[in-house]
Write a protein that holds these residues in place. Structure first.
Motif, short mmCIF file in Angstrom:
data_model
loop_
_atom_site.label_atom_id
_atom_site.label_comp_id
_atom_site.label_asym_id
_atom_site.label_seq_id
_atom_site.Cartn_x
_atom_site.Cartn_y
_atom_site.Cartn_z
N ARG A 50 37.72 -7.41 64.72
CA ARG A 50 37.97 -6.29 63.81
C ARG A 50 37.09 -6.54 62.60
N ARG A 51 36.09 -5.67 62.44
CA ARG A 51 35.17 -5.79 61.33
C ARG A 51 35.86 -5.45 60.02
N THR A 52 35.36 -5.97 58.95
CA THR A 52 35.87 -5.67 57.62
C THR A 52 35.85 -4.17 57.38
N ALA A 53 34.87 -3.47 57.98
CA ALA A 53 34.77 -2.02 57.87
C ALA A 53 35.87 -1.30 58.65
N GLY A 54 36.62 -2.04 59.48
CA GLY A 54 37.76 -1.46 60.18
C GLY A 54 37.59 -1.21 61.66
N ASN A 55 36.35 -1.09 62.16
CA ASN A 55 36.17 -0.82 63.58
C ASN A 55 36.19 -2.11 64.40
N LEU A 56 36.49 -1.96 65.70
CA LEU A 56 36.51 -3.09 66.62
C LEU A 56 35.18 -3.18 67.35
N VAL A 57 34.71 -4.41 67.56
CA VAL A 57 33.51 -4.64 68.36
C VAL A 57 33.81 -5.78 69.33
N LEU A 58 33.11 -5.79 70.44
CA LEU A 58 33.24 -6.86 71.44
C LEU A 58 31.96 -7.67 71.46
N VAL A 59 32.11 -8.99 71.39
CA VAL A 59 30.96 -9.88 71.37
C VAL A 59 31.09 -10.86 72.54
N PRO A 60 30.10 -10.90 73.44
CA PRO A 60 30.14 -11.86 74.55
C PRO A 60 30.22 -13.30 74.03
N MET A 61 31.10 -14.09 74.61
CA MET A 61 31.26 -15.48 74.19
C MET A 61 30.24 -16.35 74.91
N VAL A 62 29.01 -16.21 74.50
CA VAL A 62 27.93 -17.04 75.02
C VAL A 62 27.30 -17.76 73.83
N GLU A 63 26.77 -18.95 74.07
CA GLU A 63 26.27 -19.78 72.97
C GLU A 63 25.19 -19.09 72.14
N GLU A 64 24.38 -18.26 72.77
CA GLU A 64 23.32 -17.56 72.04
C GLU A 64 23.89 -16.63 70.97
N LEU A 65 25.05 -16.02 71.25
CA LEU A 65 25.65 -15.08 70.30
C LEU A 65 26.78 -15.71 69.48
N VAL A 66 27.43 -16.73 70.03
CA VAL A 66 28.53 -17.42 69.32
C VAL A 66 28.18 -18.91 69.31
N PRO A 67 27.28 -19.30 68.38
CA PRO A 67 26.80 -20.68 68.38
C PRO A 67 27.78 -21.72 67.83
N GLU A 68 28.79 -21.27 67.09
CA GLU A 68 29.69 -22.25 66.47
C GLU A 68 31.12 -21.71 66.39
N ILE A 69 32.06 -22.56 66.78
CA ILE A 69 33.49 -22.26 66.63
C ILE A 69 34.12 -23.49 66.02
N ASP A 70 34.77 -23.32 64.87
CA ASP A 70 35.44 -24.44 64.21
C ASP A 70 36.92 -24.09 64.07
N ILE A 71 37.71 -24.62 65.00
CA ILE A 71 39.15 -24.32 65.03
C ILE A 71 39.82 -24.88 63.78
N ASP A 72 39.46 -26.09 63.38
CA ASP A 72 40.10 -26.73 62.22
C ASP A 72 39.81 -25.99 60.92
N LYS A 73 38.59 -25.51 60.75
CA LYS A 73 38.24 -24.79 59.52
C LYS A 73 38.47 -23.28 59.65
N ARG A 74 38.91 -22.84 60.85
CA ARG A 74 39.36 -21.46 61.10
C ARG A 74 38.26 -20.41 60.97
N TYR A 75 37.08 -20.68 61.57
CA TYR A 75 36.04 -19.66 61.58
C TYR A 75 35.22 -19.74 62.86
N VAL A 76 34.53 -18.65 63.14
CA VAL A 76 33.59 -18.56 64.24
C VAL A 76 32.32 -17.92 63.69
N VAL A 77 31.18 -18.42 64.15
CA VAL A 77 29.89 -17.89 63.71
C VAL A 77 29.32 -17.02 64.82
N VAL A 78 28.86 -15.82 64.44
CA VAL A 78 28.23 -14.89 65.38
C VAL A 78 26.79 -14.66 64.94
#
Length: 181
Positions: free
Chosen positions: A132-160
């Motif tokens: 859910r974007r800050t602008a309010g709409n929903l988008v779908l992002v494939p969970m592949v390393e090229e598009l989602v290079p970093e996920i940090d569960i402890d710090k509670r963020y994902v990089v796209v």
């Protein structure tokens, strides 16, 4: 905490076996003989794995409580869940439970905050992050390393890694083609 580990497919044979659409990276552990799962139906039911085996790339499971094909067909399309400790994490650092991803802040590789993960959509080809974007709409992002290079569960963020049209559908590139191309 309950975690979805599969969806029951059609019956296989006449003795009550069912095909399982696996939703876990640990199927041999979650569907081991003697393990229990819970259905997600209005009236949830606990089922005990009597046996499981792989057949032509598909996991077949026999539940102790399901004596025949007729009973197996009644379970079709139900999701099955198993109990997982809240602090338990998959062994592989590149694997995540859906519950760990939902609610994570989403930022671009440039550091801009763009939204929050609201769901994980499981498709046969790959998983998608519903954001859910800050602008309010929903988008779908494939969970592949090229598009989602970093996920940090402890710090509670994902990089796209944003691409034209990925996080902002209005920003998609329009390709002009000549007639007959």
């Amino acid at each position: 905490m309950l975690v979805t580990v599969g969806r029951i497919g059609r019956a296989h044979g006449i003795k009550g076996e069912v095909g399982i659409d696996v939703r876990t990276d640990e199927p041999d552990r979650r569907f081991a003989d003697g393990a229990t799962v819970v259905t997600d139906a209005k009236v949830s039911r606990t089922l005990t794995i009597a046996s499981s085996r792989w057949h032509s790339g598909k996991l077949l499971v026999k539940f102790a409580e399901v004596p025949d094909r007729t009973a197996a067909e009644q379970l079709r399309n139900l999701f099955v869940q198993c109990e997982v400790a809240e602090d338990e994490r998959p062994e592989d650092p590149e694997e995540f439970y859906d519950r760990d991803l939902i609610g994570l802040a989403v930022r671009t590789t440039e550091g801009a905050e763009v939204g929050e993960v609201t769901d994980v959509v499981h498709l046969p080809s790959q998983d998608l992050l519903e954001i859910r974007r800050t602008a309010g709409n929903l988008v779908l992002v494939p969970m592949v390393e090229e598009l989602v290079p970093e996920i940090d569960i402890d710090k509670r963020y994902v990089v796209v890694a944003d691409r034209p049209g990925l996080l902002d559908p209005e920003g998609a590139e329009v390709v002009q083609t000549e007639p007959g191309d």
